[in-house]
Design a protein around this motif. Structure first.
Motif, mmCIF file in Angstrom:
data_model
loop_
_atom_site.group_PDB
_atom_site.id
_atom_site.type_symbol
_atom_site.label_atom_id
_atom_site.label_comp_id
_atom_site.label_asym_id
_atom_site.label_seq_id
_atom_site.Cartn_x
_atom_site.Cartn_y
_atom_site.Cartn_z
ATOM 1 N N ARG A 151 26.021 3.201 8.439
ATOM 2 C CA ARG A 151 26.707 4.059 7.478
ATOM 3 C C ARG A 151 25.780 4.285 6.288
ATOM 4 O O ARG A 151 25.076 3.376 5.870
ATOM 5 C CB ARG A 151 28.012 3.420 7.032
ATOM 6 N N PRO A 152 25.791 5.495 5.723
ATOM 7 C CA PRO A 152 24.904 5.754 4.586
ATOM 8 C C PRO A 152 25.392 5.046 3.320
ATOM 9 O O PRO A 152 26.580 4.814 3.141
ATOM 10 C CB PRO A 152 24.981 7.269 4.418
ATOM 11 N N GLU A 153 24.436 4.693 2.479
ATOM 12 C CA GLU A 153 24.742 4.149 1.156
ATOM 13 C C GLU A 153 24.363 5.206 0.135
ATOM 14 O O GLU A 153 23.299 5.804 0.222
ATOM 15 C CB GLU A 153 23.938 2.877 0.906
ATOM 16 N N LYS A 154 25.262 5.455 -0.835
ATOM 17 C CA LYS A 154 25.009 6.469 -1.859
ATOM 18 C C LYS A 154 24.657 5.795 -3.176
ATOM 19 O O LYS A 154 25.339 4.889 -3.624
ATOM 20 C CB LYS A 154 26.231 7.356 -2.049
ATOM 21 N N GLN A 194 21.034 10.084 -4.041
ATOM 22 C CA GLN A 194 20.405 9.742 -2.770
ATOM 23 C C GLN A 194 21.391 9.110 -1.803
ATOM 24 O O GLN A 194 22.237 8.315 -2.196
ATOM 25 C CB GLN A 194 19.248 8.759 -2.975
ATOM 26 N N TYR A 195 21.230 9.481 -0.533
ATOM 27 C CA TYR A 195 21.966 8.882 0.566
ATOM 28 C C TYR A 195 20.938 8.195 1.446
ATOM 29 O O TYR A 195 19.980 8.825 1.900
ATOM 30 C CB TYR A 195 22.713 9.938 1.373
ATOM 31 N N THR A 196 21.116 6.899 1.693
ATOM 32 C CA THR A 196 20.154 6.142 2.473
ATOM 33 C C THR A 196 20.826 5.582 3.717
ATOM 34 O O THR A 196 21.859 4.920 3.625
ATOM 35 C CB THR A 196 19.571 4.978 1.635
ATOM 36 N N PHE A 233 25.287 13.064 9.003
ATOM 37 C CA PHE A 233 26.095 11.907 8.623
ATOM 38 C C PHE A 233 26.931 11.363 9.770
ATOM 39 O O PHE A 233 27.405 10.245 9.698
ATOM 40 C CB PHE A 233 26.988 12.246 7.426
#
Length: 114
Positions: free
Chosen positions: A42-45, A49-51, A30
């Protein structure tokens, strides 16, 4: 598993059992630093799931989806679409038991299938 994107044939499959701290491993994922001109998104949750639309990785800039199945299991799919050889790497990780007695081995053994 590493595979070409279009013909979808498997290039490499391997299994590894290692003692890892999943918290440390995920913090590294991350906090992927910028590498050269590659800047990690930045990841999207969404649900489990984290994308990451773009993450700087050893393969180069990749699209990453981490799916958490439970406290003891997750998958990570990395897709590299740039360059001459687009490919997909799939990591399947699950807890198989406790680590050895060493101080660096205090979290849990995981089997990682690439």
């Amino acid at each position: 598993m590493v595979a070409h994107r279009k013909p979808k044939h498997r290039l490499l499959e391997r299994e590894l059992t290692a003692c890892v701290d999943p918290t440390v491993a995920m913090k590294a994922t991350f906090s992927s630093p910028s590498v050269g001109s590659c800047v990690s998104a930045r990841p999207e949750k969404k649900n489990n799931q984290y994308t990451f639309a773009n993450r700087c990785d050893f393969m180069g800039p990749v699209s990453t989806v981490i799916t958490v199945h439970s406290e003891e299991s997750y998958t990570e799919q990395n897709e590299l679409s740039e360059g001459q050889m687009p490919r997909v790497e799939l990591v399947v990780a699950h807890r198989i038991g406790d680590c050895g007695a060493g101080p660096e081995q205090n979290s849990g053994a995981k089997t990682l299938s690439h």
